[in-house]
Write a protein that holds these residues in place. Structure first.
Motif, PDB file in Angstrom:
ATOM      1  N   SER A 277       0.856  -1.185   0.000  1.00 26.21           N
ATOM      2  CA  SER A 277       0.000   0.000   0.000  1.00 26.21           C
ATOM      3  C   SER A 277       0.889   1.231   0.000  1.00 26.21           C
ATOM      4  O   SER A 277       2.052   1.175   0.410  1.00 26.21           O
TER       5      SER A 277
ATOM      6  N   THR B 298       1.752   4.633   1.586  1.00 26.89           N
ATOM      7  CA  THR B 298       1.575   5.321   2.860  1.00 26.89           C
ATOM      8  C   THR B 298       2.520   6.522   2.930  1.00 26.89           C
ATOM      9  O   THR B 298       3.309   6.772   2.011  1.00 26.89           O
TER      10      THR B 298
ATOM     11  N   ASP C 132      -2.732  13.662   8.348  1.00 32.28           N
ATOM     12  CA  ASP C 132      -3.311  12.837   7.297  1.00 32.28           C
ATOM     13  C   ASP C 132      -3.082  13.509   5.948  1.00 32.28           C
ATOM     14  O   ASP C 132      -2.469  14.580   5.846  1.00 32.28           O
TER      15      ASP C 132
ATOM     16  N   ASN D 170      -3.234   3.652   1.090  1.00 33.37           N
ATOM     17  CA  ASN D 170      -3.889   3.507  -0.210  1.00 33.37           C
ATOM     18  C   ASN D 170      -3.424   2.181  -0.809  1.00 33.37           C
ATOM     19  O   ASN D 170      -2.290   2.040  -1.247  1.00 33.37           O
TER      20      ASN D 170
ATOM     21  N   THR E 271       1.757   7.777   8.967  1.00 34.41           N
ATOM     22  CA  THR E 271       0.503   8.459   9.256  1.00 34.41           C
ATOM     23  C   THR E 271      -0.365   8.438   8.006  1.00 34.41           C
ATOM     24  O   THR E 271       0.103   8.152   6.898  1.00 34.41           O
ATOM     25  N   GLY E 272      -1.631   8.768   8.184  1.00 33.22           N
ATOM     26  CA  GLY E 272      -2.552   8.789   7.055  1.00 33.22           C
ATOM     27  C   GLY E 272      -3.126   7.422   6.760  1.00 33.22           C
ATOM     28  O   GLY E 272      -2.594   6.376   7.153  1.00 33.22           O
ATOM     29  N   GLN E 273      -4.243   7.415   6.031  1.00 28.26           N
ATOM     30  CA  GLN E 273      -4.912   6.176   5.653  1.00 28.26           C
ATOM     31  C   GLN E 273      -4.171   5.525   4.488  1.00 28.26           C
ATOM     32  O   GLN E 273      -3.939   6.164   3.463  1.00 28.26           O
TER      33      GLN E 273
END
Length: 933
Positions: A554, A556, A677, A756, A752-754
């Motif tokens: 992913s 990130t 984020d 992908n 950090t952050g969602q």
């Protein structure tokens, strides 16, 4: 004259007798139909045909003794020569007057003769030309009363799938008979996800030395599964040479086609060979024919071995072909078959055969043959588009020179033990049988090759040196040999080890280029495969086929960590230990507890009396003073004491927790991400760092981040310095790279952050490569086992360690209401219970509104006001010295003997429309007192 007169009465009788004699004579002499037979009399098929066809005609006319037509066989020996076969066909069609031709024997001869017969319009019925190179589609007067070789290609592919063989090598005769079958076999194997790595073509006259050389070459390769499709003479040579080379023993698998299975006595195959044969149902007629045919064959060919006297597919096809021609001739009228052939002149002279069959009704005979259906020796005889339809194949196992049935194959049901039934198991089900070398263990189909072309596996020529755990390559300057290592390489080699065959390969260092161009290089054949940290994308999938991902990835973001205390300089720090919900609930319970204590103590405790504003102040002061335990009001009711004790316990816990949290906020570093984020990143001005050879710019473009804020770096070591000095505010990349980065710099940076999600890393092969499916299955097996997790932990560390790095090593969470929910439930329930008990005693002692007044139904405002006034009255007792019992507002004790009306002591009430004032001014005699009542 007298004699003539005497003979005249007998003349009618003489004429009738003469007519009867002529009729009997005509019936005794049926029409003769000449049919040519072209075979190689010395060959196995020729011997079978010369015995079978006369026997079939004898059986036909024995079954139909009153037939009006009799087939006469005109045999010619071609000697296996095409020219001789063509010459025999010309002779049969011209000078001998043949109405049809049985044969020729080989496919090459049949193709040539069928072309001549089509011009002459003479049907050619072949029982042995099985090659797909000749068919009714190319020669309209050609009829195949045998099975096309193309029909058994699916059965061979089904056997490869059933036994898990992914590579099969065909050994075939290098002529029309053998070469025409190979394309159908290759296509069928490709549909079964198998491949033909190489082919072995042998000429019909190959010597023992030449065959042995080819077999030794095949032994040096890795494939151990062979499909033999040759004539019987060449097949016998192949098996003899294979036995000498040792490739008919354990670990090998041999499959022979129906042309060899039908002549098994002439081939002498070794033990354990798998054979295919058209399904022939066993009937009493077949058993009778087999018995008579074996005796007749040995009589016709006394020098042959008894093992040759076996009824195979060629004998069955020849028998039914002769029966079909005889049946078609019988169906035609004698006039259609009686005209003499003769030579046909014309522009071609005496040898011009164009239109020769028109005088003999060749089309009618061809149509009659194609329309003929009967229960033949091999089952239902029926021609579809000029070719014999065979519903199933038998799967045979050669054991001690005998063929033992182990199952069946049909296009509809596949492999099964019983004909016409599907198997419940995937890939079919067969009976147990013996493998070569008297082994019961299924051959794997491959072995480590001693000499084979290696797969050229490309590895990227430009790999960031900061990520050796992902992949690294070394090139020996002396030998120019490329070695590789890392997570990607070990995952690839582990998957190759699980393949059902050996896959020799070598690493080749590719030229430095982007991964998209590497994918194109694999597609155009520069490399056979690509092993790299390549992410599956739609653009790359247009050029190559990807295996199943061997690791999920992913995209990130990594940002620096900072002490959040620096941002609290001008904020109210003392409010941060508790969350807003806990602040609100605590304030509400302070007020609620003060109210409950005031309600209980109001009637008996003079400290809670006074003006309304004074009472409200006392209630709030008492509630909030419990926070620091400074309340001075003396409590007289046990109920209020219980409420206060429980509440003080809760306050003590709240106070201790608040103090600990505030201390932590002021003294412990509060480490957190500088960018929370992706939304914060987009709204800010910080620049973002990425690697040069990365596809993340495509994702960043889709997110809306301006390109002028994207900075490319050659390696990961540049990230650390740029993040610390503020050149960039974040790094965006795939998780494997960022996990390795965090292993070194985890104290200063965090994820950090969602995330992908992407399609993950996979290996690339040219479009249509059979290795894709096999390696995908191997990767799936690795993923389901613990092997892939072990490889990932070895090179990339434990993934859980990176996921747990949320906001850094030092953080303090705010206290919320959920942490103290049970305490508030306890104190709230205690307060409500005590208040309920107090109200119950209040009602029991009779301090309530008079019933007639209540029945007057005043408004709810009046009722509430009257209840508050009544509750506000004091009850003086011996515990209240100095109080005047006759003070205004005193309420009579319910235990006094005087029934004093409460109406006279009710406070003045406002005027209402419901008549409340009128009710309150009635005389005491009209209202029954409540006290004592």
């Amino acid at each position: 004259m007298a004699g003539d007169a005497r003979a005249r009465p007998y003349l009618p009788f003489i004429l009738v007798a003469l007519a009867a004699f002529l009729t009997v004579t005509s019936r005794a002499q049926p029409t003769e139909v000449k049919v040519g037979l072209i075979v190689d009399a010395a060959s196995p098929v020729g011997k079978v045909a010369t015995t079978t066809i006369p026997m079939a005609l004898e059986d036909f006319y024995a079954a139909f003794p009153n037939s009006s037509a009799r087939v006469r066989i005109l045999q010619h020996d071609s000697g296996g020569d095409v020219v001789a076969a063509a010459s025999a066909a010309l002779q049969l069609m011209t000078s001998q007057g043949a109405r049809a031709i049985l044969g020729p024997q080989s496919s090459v001869e049949a193709a040539f003769v069928a072309d001549l017969a089509t011009r002459a319009e003479v049907p050619v019925v072949s029982f042995s030309a099985t090659s797909p190179s000749v068919s009714p589609a190319s020669a309209s007067f050609f009829v195949r009363a045998a099975l096309s070789d193309a029909a058994q290609a699916g059965a061979v592919a089904a056997l490869a799938t059933h036994f898990g063989w992914r590579r099969v090598v065909p050994i075939y005769q290098d002529d029309d008979y053998g070469a025409a079958f190979v394309p159908f076999l290759v296509d069928a194997l490709a549909d079964a996800r198998a491949e033909v790595p190489y082919r072995c073509a042998l000429p019909e006259g190959a010597t023992h030395v030449a065959i042995a050389a080819e077999l030794y070459r095949m032994e040096s390769e890795q494939t151990r599964v062979f499909v033999l499709h040759t004539r019987a003479g060449l097949a016998k040579k192949v098996f003899a040479a294979a036995a000498e080379a040792g490739i008919t023993g354990a670990g090998y698998a041999w499959i022979i086609t129906d042309g060899l299975t039908g002549l098994i006595g002439f081939v002498d195959p070794p033990q354990g060979v798998i054979g295919l044969a058209p399904y022939v149902p066993t009937t009493p007629r077949l058993r009778d024919v087999k018995k008579r045919w074996a005796h007749r064959y040995m009589r016709d060919h006394p020098d042959d071995e008894p093992a040759h006297a076996v009824v195979g597919c060629y004998a069955v096809w020849a028998y039914d072909a002769a029966w079909a021609v005889a049946s078609a001739a019988e169906r035609l009228s004698s006039g259609d078959l009686s005209s003499p052939p003769g030579l046909v002149g014309g522009k071609g002279g005496p040898t011009d055969i164009s239109g020769l069959g028109k005088s003999r009704s060749g089309e009618k005979l061809l149509r009659a043959i194609n329309d003929t259906t009967f229960e033949g020796l091999g089952g239902r005889f029926e021609l579809i588009d000029g070719e014999l339809a065979v519903p199933a194949f038998r799967v045979l196992n050669i054991d001690d020179g005998k063929a033992k049935g182990i199952g069946f194959w049909t296009p509809r049901h596949g492999l099964s033990r019983h004909v016409g039934r599907g198997s419940s198991k995937a890939g079919g089900e067969l009976s147990p049988f013996i493998w070569p070398g008297e082994s019961t263990v299924r051959p794997s189909g491959w072995a480590q090759p001693t000499s084979a072309a290696k797969l050229r596996v490309a590895v990227p020529g430009r790999i960031p040196p900061s990520y050796p755990a992902i992949m690294h390559i070394d090139v020996d300057p002396v030998t120019n040999r490329t070695t590789a290592g890392g997570f990607v390489i070990e995952a690839f080699e582990a998957a190759v080890r699980l393949l059902p065959y050996a896959l020799p390969f070598e690493y080749v260092k590719a030229d430095p280029m982007p991964y998209d161009q590497l994918a194109e290089a694999v597609n155009n054949g520069t490399y056979d495969a690509l092993v790299a940290d390549m992410t599956i994308t739609a653009k790359r999938s247009e050029h190559v086929d990807f295996t199943m991902p061997f690791i999920t990835t992913s995209i990130t973001m990594i940002v620096p960590l900072r002490d959040q205390r620096s941002s609290n300089k001008w904020t109210w720090v003392f409010l941060k230990p508790l969350r807003y919900d806990l602040w609100l609930v605590s304030a509400a319970f302070f007020i609620f507890t003060g109210f409950v204590v005031w309600a209980i103590e109001r009637r008996d405790n003079e400290r809670f009396e006074g003006t309304p504003s004074n009472q409200v102040g006392t209630m709030l002061y008492f509630g909030f003073s419990t926070l620091v335990f400074t309340h001075n009001e003396k409590l007289k009711s046990n109920l209020s004491r219980v409420v206060v004790v429980v509440w003080v316990f809760v306050v003590l816990i709240l106070q201790s927790s608040y103090t600990a949290s505030l201390t932590s906020l002021l003294t412990v570093p509060q480490i957190g991400p500088t960018i929370v984020d992706y939304r914060t990143l987009l709204l800010g001005t910080e620049k973002v760092g990425i690697l040069n050879n990365s596809f993340t710019p495509q994702v960043i473009n889709q997110s809306g981040l301006p390109q002028d804020r994207v900075v490319r770096y050659p390696n990961a070591s540049s990230f650390q310095e740029a993040l610390l000095n503020g050149s960039i505010g974040a790094v965006i990349d795939e998780t494997p790279y960022l996990n390795i980065f965090l292993q070194t710099y985890r104290d200063n940076f965090t994820v950090t952050g969602q995330p992908n999600m992407t399609d993950g890393f996979a290996f690339a092969f040219p479009r249509g490569s059979p290795y894709v499916t096999d390696l995908s299955q191997a990767i799936l097996n690795l993923t389901e086992s613990s092997e892939m997790s072990r490889i990932e932990r070895k090179w990339l560390g434990n993934p859980d360690d990176h996921r747990s790095q949320g906001a850094g090593p030092f953080t303090t969470n705010h206290l919320s209401f959920s942490s103290f929910r049970s305490l508030f439930v306890i104190t709230g329930a205690t307060s409500l219970i005590c208040l309920t008990i107090h109200l119950a005693f209040f009602h029991k002692e009779g301090y309530w509104l008079p019933l007639p007044w209540v029945m007057s139904r005043p408004s709810w405002k009046v009722r509430l006001w009257m209840l508050a006034k009544l509750f506000d009255r004091k009850v003086y007792s011996e515990t209240m010295p100095g109080r005047n019992q006759n003070d205004v507002g005193a309420v009579a004790s319910p235990h006094t003997s005087d029934h004093v009306s409460i109406v006279g002591r009710l406070p003045s009430m406002p005027h209402t429309s419901e008549g409340s004032v009128e009710m309150a001014t009635r005389t005491t005699s009209e209202i029954e007192p409540v006290a004592g009542g």
